[in-house]
Design an enzyme around this catalytic site. Structure first.
Site, PDB file in Angstrom:
ATOM      1  N   GLY A 139      29.968 -20.315 -20.849  1.00 44.97           N
ATOM      2  CA  GLY A 139      30.515 -21.503 -20.214  1.00 44.97           C
ATOM      3  C   GLY A 139      30.108 -22.776 -20.929  1.00 44.97           C
ATOM      4  NE  ARG A 149      24.469 -20.070 -22.064  1.00 46.49           N
ATOM      5  CZ  ARG A 149      25.025 -19.880 -20.870  1.00 46.49           C
ATOM      6  NH1 ARG A 149      25.962 -18.964 -20.705  1.00 46.49           N
ATOM      7  NH2 ARG A 149      24.676 -20.625 -19.849  1.00 46.49           N
ATOM      8  NE  ARG A 190      40.655 -32.643 -22.731  1.00 47.59           N
ATOM      9  CZ  ARG A 190      40.969 -33.237 -21.595  1.00 47.59           C
ATOM     10  NH1 ARG A 190      40.103 -33.234 -20.598  1.00 47.59           N
ATOM     11  NH2 ARG A 190      42.128 -33.830 -21.440  1.00 47.59           N
ATOM     12  NE  ARG A 244      32.112 -16.156 -16.836  1.00 49.49           N
ATOM     13  CZ  ARG A 244      31.138 -17.053 -16.893  1.00 49.49           C
ATOM     14  NH1 ARG A 244      30.863 -17.649 -18.039  1.00 49.49           N
ATOM     15  NH2 ARG A 244      30.420 -17.356 -15.822  1.00 49.49           N
ATOM     16  CB  SER A 271      24.302 -18.201 -15.723  1.00 51.25           C
ATOM     17  OG  SER A 271      25.112 -19.326 -15.399  1.00 51.25           O
ATOM     18  CG  ASP A 285      21.133 -19.201  -9.095  1.00 48.06           C
ATOM     19  OD1 ASP A 285      21.591 -19.163  -7.938  1.00 48.06           O
ATOM     20  OD2 ASP A 285      21.863 -19.250 -10.105  1.00 48.06           O
TER      21      ASP A 285
END
Length: 236
Positions: free
Chosen positions: A24, A28, A47, A91, A94, A208
């Protein structure tokens, strides 16, 4: 008339490999390219959604950011599949854990992607579409993980349009159905791949836990996740 470059991608024909890894975070993508790829070259930065192509163990691979949410990955993956002749998108993102068995840095592979999104509306289907991974990519990823000694959890994940959900028991309901983790992009990628006749797989590192006070820092999310990245690179 050529469809490229697009309003979102300045790459030329042939700039992308047949397989693209899509985190994403564009930073990264930059980290992966500079850390793992040989002779990486930047092919797009529109962008600040950075994209690179290089080689890994002699095989050409691209990596490009996808942004946050299904509209964002929907645009970038559509263009890669339809305009840049990309065959496989993996993909690497996280996710927040929903099940007690998952812990920080665990690797999850999305066999299917439940969703609260209306993304499938565009297809005019007379029912509910079930977005799933390409089985060939999924089975190979599991075998690679075994060889690398990396445990993986495989199952349903949730692709949600809502990060700050005002429905207090929304996560409880998905958790009760055995959904492993929640993220925001996989369902759109799986649907785009299905419609284009291409292949997609989504892998996640748990950043998380929704039901425990556990979370990685922003720096860990950007620069970590090496086990997941190594599976994806070997898979490509």
């Amino acid at each position: 008339m050529s469809n490229i470059p697009t309003p979102h991608n300045s790459a030329k024909q042939g700039d992308f490999a047949k397989t693209v890894l899509m985190p994403g975070d564009p930073l990264r993508a930059k980290y992966i390219a500079e850390t793992y790829l040989e002779q990486p070259r930047q092919v797009t930065a529109v962008r600040n959604m950075l994209g690179y192509t290089g080689t890994y163990k002699g095989k050409e691979i691209s990596v490009m950011g996808a942004g946050m949410g299904m509209p964002s990955i929907g645009i970038y993956s559509y263009e890669l599949f339809h305009f840049y002749d990309v065959e496989n998108i993996i993909r690497i993102g996280s996710a927040g854990a929903l099940q007690d068995s998952l812990h920080l840095m665990d690797v999850v592979i999305g066999m299917g992607a439940c969703t609260d999104s209306n993304y499938a509306y565009q297809y005019g289907l007379p029912g509910t579409f079930a977005p799933i991974a390409d089985y060939g990519l999924l089975s190979r990823a599991v075998e690679i993980a075994k060889k690398q000694g990396t445990p993986v959890a495989v199952g349903n994940i949730l692709s949600s349009d809502v990060f700050y959900n005002l429905c207090p028991d929304a996560n409880d309901k998905w958790r009760s159905m055995g959904v492993l983790a929640v993220e925001m992009e996989a369902a759109a990628l799986y649907m785009n791949a299905a419609r284009a006749g291409k292949k997609a797989l989504c892998m996640f590192t748990i950043s998380d836990h929704i039901y425990r006070p556990e979370a990685l820092s922003a720096a860990d999310r950007q620069l970590g996740f090496s086990k997941m990245m190594e599976i994806a690179l070997e898979l490509a």
